[in-house]
Design a protein around this motif. Structure first.
Motif, PDB file in Angstrom:
ATOM      1  N   SER A  29      42.786 -62.009  40.545  1.00 13.35           N
ATOM      2  CA  SER A  29      41.030 -62.232  40.159  1.00 13.35           C
ATOM      3  C   SER A  29      40.545 -60.621  41.100  1.00 13.35           C
ATOM      4  CB  SER A  29      40.819 -63.145  40.015  1.00 13.35           C
ATOM      5  OG  SER A  29      40.736 -63.432  42.107  1.00 13.35           O
ATOM      6  N   ALA A  30      41.365 -60.368  42.139  1.00 13.96           N
ATOM      7  CA  ALA A  30      41.559 -59.534  43.218  1.00 13.96           C
ATOM      8  C   ALA A  30      41.652 -58.100  42.853  1.00 13.96           C
ATOM      9  CB  ALA A  30      41.227 -59.893  44.437  1.00 13.96           C
ATOM     10  N   ALA A  31      42.828 -58.494  42.200  1.00  7.83           N
ATOM     11  CA  ALA A  31      44.550 -57.560  42.497  1.00  7.83           C
ATOM     12  C   ALA A  31      44.298 -56.173  40.875  1.00  7.83           C
ATOM     13  CB  ALA A  31      45.545 -57.996  41.506  1.00  7.83           C
ATOM     14  N   HIS A  32      43.867 -57.512  39.840  1.00  3.35           N
ATOM     15  CA  HIS A  32      43.732 -56.152  38.484  1.00  3.35           C
ATOM     16  C   HIS A  32      42.681 -55.216  38.493  1.00  3.35           C
ATOM     17  CE1 HIS A  32      47.655 -57.793  37.657  1.00  3.35           C
ATOM     18  NE2 HIS A  32      47.202 -59.520  37.985  1.00  3.35           N
ATOM     19  N   ASP A  33      42.265 -54.389  37.436  1.00  5.74           N
ATOM     20  CA  ASP A  33      41.764 -53.151  38.086  1.00  5.74           C
ATOM     21  C   ASP A  33      40.639 -53.459  36.686  1.00  5.74           C
ATOM     22  OD1 ASP A  33      42.356 -51.770  40.156  1.00  5.74           O
ATOM     23  OD2 ASP A  33      44.136 -51.413  38.924  1.00  5.74           O
ATOM     24  N   GLU A  34      39.936 -54.231  36.486  1.00  4.80           N
ATOM     25  CA  GLU A  34      38.397 -54.387  35.192  1.00  4.80           C
ATOM     26  C   GLU A  34      38.254 -53.376  34.164  1.00  4.80           C
ATOM     27  OE1 GLU A  34      36.645 -58.772  36.034  1.00  4.80           O
ATOM     28  OE2 GLU A  34      36.632 -57.714  37.155  1.00  4.80           O
ATOM     29  N   ILE A  35      38.071 -53.352  32.717  1.00  4.18           N
ATOM     30  CA  ILE A  35      37.454 -52.603  31.869  1.00  4.18           C
ATOM     31  C   ILE A  35      36.250 -51.872  31.528  1.00  4.18           C
ATOM     32  CG2 ILE A  35      38.758 -51.476  29.831  1.00  4.18           C
ATOM     33  CD1 ILE A  35      41.426 -52.903  30.386  1.00  4.18           C
ATOM     34  N   ASN A  36      35.811 -51.288  31.518  1.00  8.30           N
ATOM     35  CA  ASN A  36      34.895 -50.717  30.939  1.00  8.30           C
ATOM     36  C   ASN A  36      34.910 -50.381  29.786  1.00  8.30           C
ATOM     37  OD1 ASN A  36      33.130 -50.265  34.077  1.00  8.30           O
ATOM     38  ND2 ASN A  36      34.252 -49.393  34.449  1.00  8.30           N
ATOM     39  N   THR A  37      33.669 -50.522  29.357  1.00  3.60           N
ATOM     40  CA  THR A  37      33.592 -49.971  27.679  1.00  3.60           C
ATOM     41  C   THR A  37      33.577 -48.738  27.549  1.00  3.60           C
ATOM     42  OG1 THR A  37      31.205 -49.989  28.163  1.00  3.60           O
ATOM     43  CG2 THR A  37      31.738 -51.764  27.260  1.00  3.60           C
ATOM     44  N   ASP A  38      33.990 -48.165  28.333  1.00  6.07           N
ATOM     45  CA  ASP A  38      34.472 -46.288  27.987  1.00  6.07           C
ATOM     46  C   ASP A  38      35.794 -46.210  28.179  1.00  6.07           C
ATOM     47  OD1 ASP A  38      35.153 -46.670  30.942  1.00  6.07           O
ATOM     48  OD2 ASP A  38      33.446 -44.423  30.998  1.00  6.07           O
ATOM     49  N   LYS A  39      36.481 -47.655  28.916  1.00  8.71           N
ATOM     50  CA  LYS A  39      37.973 -46.997  29.169  1.00  8.71           C
ATOM     51  C   LYS A  39      38.278 -47.050  29.822  1.00  8.71           C
ATOM     52  CE  LYS A  39      38.713 -47.147  23.613  1.00  8.71           C
ATOM     53  NZ  LYS A  39      38.484 -46.139  22.653  1.00  8.71           N
ATOM     54  N   THR A  40      37.179 -46.972  30.888  1.00  7.03           N
ATOM     55  CA  THR A  40      37.601 -46.504  32.229  1.00  7.03           C
ATOM     56  C   THR A  40      38.092 -47.864  33.358  1.00  7.03           C
ATOM     57  OG1 THR A  40      35.380 -46.230  33.285  1.00  7.03           O
ATOM     58  CG2 THR A  40      36.952 -44.391  32.616  1.00  7.03           C
ATOM     59  N   ARG A  41      38.299 -47.943  34.259  1.00 13.64           N
ATOM     60  CA  ARG A  41      38.259 -49.253  35.376  1.00 13.64           C
ATOM     61  C   ARG A  41      37.621 -49.156  36.473  1.00 13.64           C
ATOM     62  NH1 ARG A  41      43.141 -51.843  33.605  1.00 13.64           N
ATOM     63  NH2 ARG A  41      43.949 -50.149  31.343  1.00 13.64           N
ATOM     64  N   MET A  42      37.140 -50.696  36.797  1.00 19.02           N
ATOM     65  CA  MET A  42      36.690 -50.991  37.253  1.00 19.02           C
ATOM     66  C   MET A  42      37.053 -50.576  39.043  1.00 19.02           C
ATOM     67  SD  MET A  42      34.340 -53.916  35.918  1.00 19.02           S
ATOM     68  CE  MET A  42      33.657 -54.256  33.830  1.00 19.02           C
ATOM     69  N   SER A  43      37.943 -50.711  39.287  1.00 21.81           N
ATOM     70  CA  SER A  43      38.758 -50.161  40.458  1.00 21.81           C
ATOM     71  C   SER A  43      40.226 -49.780  40.200  1.00 21.81           C
ATOM     72  CB  SER A  43      39.043 -51.194  41.034  1.00 21.81           C
ATOM     73  OG  SER A  43      39.898 -52.839  40.200  1.00 21.81           O
ATOM     74  N   ASN A  44      41.037 -49.810  41.671  1.00 21.04           N
ATOM     75  CA  ASN A  44      41.926 -48.874  40.561  1.00 21.04           C
ATOM     76  C   ASN A  44      43.378 -49.309  41.706  1.00 21.04           C
ATOM     77  OD1 ASN A  44      43.706 -47.243  39.948  1.00 21.04           O
ATOM     78  ND2 ASN A  44      43.720 -45.720  40.845  1.00 21.04           N
ATOM     79  N   HIS A  45      43.887 -50.658  41.530  1.00 21.62           N
ATOM     80  CA  HIS A  45      44.842 -51.269  43.097  1.00 21.62           C
ATOM     81  C   HIS A  45      45.928 -51.299  42.435  1.00 21.62           C
ATOM     82  CE1 HIS A  45      41.782 -53.485  44.553  1.00 21.62           C
ATOM     83  NE2 HIS A  45      40.582 -53.703  43.441  1.00 21.62           N
ATOM     84  N   ALA A  46      46.065 -50.361  40.882  1.00 20.63           N
ATOM     85  CA  ALA A  46      47.160 -50.287  39.894  1.00 20.63           C
ATOM     86  C   ALA A  46      48.057 -49.149  40.085  1.00 20.63           C
ATOM     87  CB  ALA A  46      46.839 -50.452  38.504  1.00 20.63           C
ATOM     88  N   GLY A  47      46.915 -48.203  41.366  1.00 20.50           N
ATOM     89  CA  GLY A  47      47.284 -46.605  41.510  1.00 20.50           C
ATOM     90  C   GLY A  47      47.580 -45.997  39.929  1.00 20.50           C
ATOM     91  N   GLY A  48      46.725 -46.317  38.582  1.00 16.68           N
ATOM     92  CA  GLY A  48      46.888 -45.343  37.777  1.00 16.68           C
ATOM     93  C   GLY A  48      48.073 -45.842  36.686  1.00 16.68           C
ATOM     94  N   ILE A  49      49.039 -46.597  37.066  1.00 16.20           N
ATOM     95  CA  ILE A  49      50.253 -47.454  36.392  1.00 16.20           C
ATOM     96  C   ILE A  49      49.827 -48.328  35.851  1.00 16.20           C
ATOM     97  CG2 ILE A  49      52.542 -46.506  35.779  1.00 16.20           C
ATOM     98  CD1 ILE A  49      52.360 -44.847  37.951  1.00 16.20           C
ATOM     99  N   GLU A  50      49.640 -48.944  34.602  1.00 14.41           N
ATOM    100  CA  GLU A  50      50.009 -50.059  34.051  1.00 14.41           C
ATOM    101  C   GLU A  50      51.054 -50.269  32.931  1.00 14.41           C
ATOM    102  OE1 GLU A  50      46.360 -52.217  34.837  1.00 14.41           O
ATOM    103  OE2 GLU A  50      46.647 -50.910  33.658  1.00 14.41           O
TER     104      GLU A  50
END
Ligand SMILES: Cc1cc2nc3c(=O)[nH]c(=O)nc-3n(C[C@H](O)[C@H](O)[C@H](O)COP(=O)(O)O)c2cc1C
Length: 353
Positions: A242-263
């Motif tokens: 719950s703290a690690a993953h970057d939740e998704i906004n409706t415009d498909k951007t993210r609410m955070s960037n723990h993943a460093g831009g790669i999934e």
């Protein structure tokens, strides 16, 4: 055609050489921009006096006409100015006349932490110099030149790549001064960020397609780099999902960037963030214990002109490595024999998204 890089060159040989193949035709290159990156690689607190001898500049021997790529292999050369002091010792041919200058006597004192001992064992050399000349990070100069070319290609589709040293360890001037005084060395960490990366570079299809794996390979290929992290990296292991993953906004951007831009081995459209850490440099002015390979007796390791810290340079080399790998992934995705085709494919892809 995929973007590929081949390099050759020894630290004190005549020159460093790179061939970049797979570039589209019509890409404008700026000699000043390439040379500026070469100069950045030479800077940083704690570098050796060698950097005052070398003023790296790129020469282009093929693949470019009047500043624009031809779509043919691009041949880059960076001369080693210091070679003038090694013309006998590092002569590609059997030298004529009496030994003179540097590199005339075999090196038999392997440095712990360098390629010296395993290098002579592997290749059957009796002079450590035959291993250390190529193992040295000097040839990162020509990788930086190739990286500058990759950055020009990426800029055409709005991607920018920037590396910087983390201000600790070898990037801290007080720590560098103290290490120099103690005749010791330091390591450190560099972080590379890329903006404008569209979703979908790399793939989950095969492990060798994964962008994270490819970036790790590119960064681990840099001398002295011993760890690579993507985004929050190792720290993620201690977090809950719950703290690690970057939740998704409706415009498909993210609410955070723990993943460093790669999934899933692909860029996800967020800023790409990768870091790499280097160990302390192996050449110490207060040498470590070793063996004299000529006598088998205990001895102190080779002392050769050396950096105390090279983390600022690492940041530039890492930036180049990430840029080249991103350019390769972008070329794979968008193709194009000409720059216009490459850019048009990128534009059409963004329109579809
Ligand atoms: C930009 C850069 C500069 C370096 N400068 C030095 C140096 O001056 N002296 C040194 O002993 N090692 C230096 N190194 C590290 C060695 O090249 C490296 O430790 C060595 O090749 C052994 O490889 P390994 O550390 O990956 O095992 C440098 C590395 C980089 C990336």
């Amino acid at each position: 055609m995929s973007l590929e890089l081949a390099t050759a060159g020894e630290s004190h040989g005549p020159a460093l050489v790179a061939i970049v193949s797979g570039l589209p035709a019509g890409l404008t290159l700026d000699r000043e921009a390439i040379d500026a990156d070469l100069r950045r690689r030479q800077q940083g607190y704690g570098r050796s006096p060698r950097q005052q001898i070398e003023t790296d500049e790129v020469e282009v021997l093929a693949g470019l006409r009047q500043g624009r790529t031809l779509g043919t292999p691009l041949a880059l050369v960076v001369r080693n100015r210091d070679h003038k002091n090694w013309t006998w010792g590092m002569n590609p041919w059997p030298p004529e006349g009496e030994p003179q200058g540097k590199g005339t006597k075999p090196v038999t004192l392997p440095r712990p932490g360098h390629a010296d001992l395993a290098g002579v064992q592997k290749y059957g050399h009796d002079d450590v110099r035959n291993a250390l000349e190529r193992a040295s990070a000097r040839h990162t100069a020509v990788h930086v030149a190739a990286g500058a070319v990759a950055k020009a290609l990426l800029a055409a589709i709005g991607i920018a790549v920037v590396g910087e040293a983390i201000p600790e360890h070898g990037a801290d001037t007080a720590a560098v001064d103290a290490a120099r005084k103690d005749r010791d060395t330091l390591g450190g960490t560099a972080v590379v960020r890329a903006t404008g990366v569209p979703p979908g570079l790399g793939s989950y299809a095969r492990k060798e397609d994964r962008l994270d794996a490819r970036l790790a390979f590119a960064l681990m290929g840099i001398q002295a780099v011993k760890s690579v992290e993507i985004g929050d990296g190792k720290e993620l292991a201690s977090l809950r999902g719950s703290a690690a993953h970057d939740e998704i906004n409706t415009d498909k951007t993210r609410m955070s960037n723990h993943a460093g831009g790669i999934e899933g081995g692909m860029s996800n459209g967020e800023e790409l963030v990768v870091s790499c850490s280097m160990k302390p440099l192996p050449t110490l002015m207060k040498p470590l214990r070793s063996v004299d390979l000529a006598t088998g007796e205990p001895a102190e390791a080779l002392v050769e002109r050396s950096d105390v810290s090279a983390v600022e340079a690492l940041a530039v080399v890492a930036e180049s490595a990430v840029a080249f790998e991103l350019a390769r992934a972008a070329k794979e995705k968008f193709g194009g024999d000409s720059l216009d085709d490459f850019v048009a494919a990128h534009r059409a892809y963004l329109a579809r998204l």
